[in-house]
Design an enzyme around this catalytic site. Sequence first.
Site, PDB file in Angstrom:
ATOM      1  N   HIS A 271       0.393   1.303   2.924  1.00  0.00           N
ATOM      2  CA  HIS A 271       1.242   0.642   1.934  1.00  0.00           C
ATOM      3  C   HIS A 271       0.940   1.267   0.576  1.00  0.00           C
ATOM      4  O   HIS A 271      -0.136   1.087   0.023  1.00  0.00           O
ATOM      5  CB  HIS A 271       0.963  -0.862   1.897  1.00  0.00           C
ATOM      6  N   SER A 272       1.915   1.974   0.029  1.00  0.00           N
ATOM      7  CA  SER A 272       1.741   2.640  -1.253  1.00  0.00           C
ATOM      8  C   SER A 272       1.820   1.645  -2.406  1.00  0.00           C
ATOM      9  O   SER A 272       2.258   0.499  -2.238  1.00  0.00           O
ATOM     10  CB  SER A 272       2.812   3.716  -1.414  1.00  0.00           C
TER      11      SER A 272
END
Length: 962
Positions: free
Chosen positions: A814-815
């Site tokens: 998850h950026s």
Amino acid sequence: MPPKFRDGDVVLSFSGTWISWAHTIVAYTAFISALIVGCLLHYHKIVQNEYYGYPQEWFPSVSATIGDRYPERSFFMVFIAITSGTTPEIMGSPRFALVALWYLLTARPNTTLPKFVAGMGLFRTLTCGGWTYVTSTDDHDWHDIFMISYLVATLPWTLGCIALSPNNAKAVKYRKYLGGAFFGTLVPLVYFFIQHKVHQVAGAYTIYAFFEWALILFDVAFDAVTALDFDTFELVVKDVKGSSKGKNKLVADAVLEKEEKIQAAQVFNQTFSWSDTIDAVADIYNGFVFWSMLTSLGVVVWYFPLWHMGISGYEALVMSTISPFLLSNRSVRSWVVRNPRTLQLAALSGLLAYNVTNPVLRLFMVGFAVSTNCLAWSAAWYSEAGQRSHLESKISAWIIGLLMSSVVKFAFKTNNPIWPTSHAANGGWNGLGFILAVLAVLRSTRRKPTVGKALASQGRQEGSSLLAAFGIGGLFFGLHSLLSDSSTMILWVWEGYPIRGPISAPHGAWTIAAMGAGLVLGLFNESFARSWTFYGIGCIGAAFLTLYSHWKGFYGALTLAVYLMAASVPLISSAAGKRPAITFGLGFLVYNFMVLFHVWVVAYAFVPGGPLVREHTDWVMLSTMLLIGCGVFGSLSSSSAAQKKRPDASLNSRKKRAYYLYVLGALQLLSISIAYLRFPTYDYVPYHKDEKIFTAGIWTIHFSLDNDMWSSEYRMRDVIKELEMDVVGLLESDLQRIIMGNRDTTQFLAEDLGMYVDYGPGPNKHTWGCALLSKFPIINSTHHLLPSPVGELAPAIHATLDIYGELVDVFVFHSGQEEDPEDRRLQTEYLSDLMGSTTRPSILLSYLVTKPWEGNYNTYVSERSGMHDIDPTDWDRWCEYILYKNLKRTGYARVSRSTITDTEIQVGKFQIGEKEDPAPNVRNARVKEKDVPMGKRFPDLFKGEGVRGHNYHVFDEPRYFA
């Protein structure tokens, strides 16, 4: 003519000790004869298990020895039939005779405990016949049911026999030793079973087998001690005619009262009363309702900033708990104390909130319920402060209510079925919960409350109310944040595969056991529970939980659980004797501050002042223990005066205490049973094993709350199953905080779908979470926190799966957010290098926050990472992406989310055993669905309008590749 009787001649007489000896000899013969015959005839077969055989495993388990092989099974069954009375002449069997003689020995007028113990003995005998004659091969489920029932019933049988023992010091000593050895053996037994089943350690099953045989020896030996007591009986057989004149009067054991010098014996040696038991159950259920409402408040509040993507204003409802400030007004205080029934019935409105579909109205109903509950319980503690036994009962009910809440969540896989986010469609039991709550309130508020002079005369000046308030705030926060779910602290110490520490099931039962042990310690040794020595032990436990992972961290967690539960008794007792508006009003305000503090450390990017406490869970833990320390200081300074002022009601207190401990014991047994039933099976089967196809997907689940504020894990399960996903990456999945209800959706999904699970970075790692579910064994997994100098932390999992015999690396990531471009650039480089470090077939299931073919996309999809886009022509993406390398990709689809979350599901199909073509034009060549074999296609269920709001969209159909 009346019948004639005569005494008759004595045909046979013998000492009752022969019953014990017959039972012991025949029982041991059943097991030992089977062991000898089995080793002589089938040694290599009975030491073989699902993973290893001889020489790694060289001693057979009990179940393997007495199982299906002839003739050892027959040897065992013949002798166990004689022992347990599984023949028609059951009363002629040693086992039934032993239980009957024990009842005759211990029965006393107007006492129910001997009847209960005898009933447990009878039940154990029948369940023994169950798991003996129904083997796991015959019917695995029923074999397990009989076995766990037998083990659960052993606890009350053992404790009951010790409590009822006649005045025979030698027999009592042996019973304590053997009972302690039996239950002590369960700990290494479970440990080595997990080493075998989960870690697949060679030789672990042999060690497990030794402990399993030790259980048999200790169990039979415990009952053999009756030989020391049964010499008081002589069994006589007479030749007579006529009917019995009736049951002789049972002889009471006059000597047993001497054992009442021991406090524990005094508790359980009272005349049993069903009325008092129901009172205790009602009080505890009221405590359960309190904790159910309090733990649900964070969830319904969290819904609003979640969907507003920022502060919404509804967060002010967290202050619902500070209602005890109203007790500063004498008129309000008097009315609240005089009308507990009205107040508690009003508080049950929160249980009806599930009938309200409007999220705002539901939130306000829960807020009102929490506010009223906090006021009612604070007033109850205050009003009972001068009556020691009543105050102890109220505190016990409240604390056991917390434990009951944890047990219920353990049974429902971290969800509470009476929360306002539950309803019938997602497993809710709201209606039943409300009905039971009404009955509990009506039952527990029958007694007239303390009012007038009696209330005014209670000591209200001892010690500092301010210090007590700080202690209450720290204590309540510690109990809620760490103990309202049995898996919270387990996930603190979780670091991925291979498993090197506890797992949520079965080890959640360990947390619950530690909670129960802590309460018992606080009740029986309140002076030690409030001491600085014990406080120091609690601080050490907190430090170990904060600083270490795996078993070392979990041992600290268990220590802290014992401390928090034990310290609750003296800290609440001390606070109850002071000004309630300060101790409980300010106490709940401090608790609220700590709740916000522990949210700020992870939500720092979205809240004012957040960067000041960024990633400082250690500060939260330190503050919690310092606050509790203030309460300890205040409690010690006032304890001596309070003890002098309170009337001595120790005998009555112990009598009432017993019923709460009975319920506590029942909850502990229930948690053990749940742990057994929830133990992972690890026999998971992928959907298309014959074609060696697997389907991988990515989904941002938005903390398992749907658009309408309902818990969404049931709907998620259904669509994951219908899409036939074998590997699933979940994002925004860390729910182990107060604002999210201390939940774990991955437990429910993994167990219902039959999948391995890696929770990802734990709740003490300050991320919003990422998780991995897999039908295939997870050989290894590591957790990563990617560079995030400004914005929120970016979590990632790098896992290696055994997919149809080939090792495949899976990355779940998850950026960071769009507002922090430098964070995202650094994270892109880190993850690209991580993916590029492996030459194995790999898949990225991710949330990248980039447009196709622009910016960071060209680093993710590059020679640096070695990864390819699953569909380079898909222009309509911004967040979710699936990348891969060294794998044959066969299909790709996008499926709408319905109202479950704010992000679609993306899925890809991959073929094991075939190499991808290096040429992009060949690799990305598409084919029509009619040319794809059925086993490689996506389900037709989602075509057109789909089902329940889920359908293929953007392209309106899946895409397939040659």
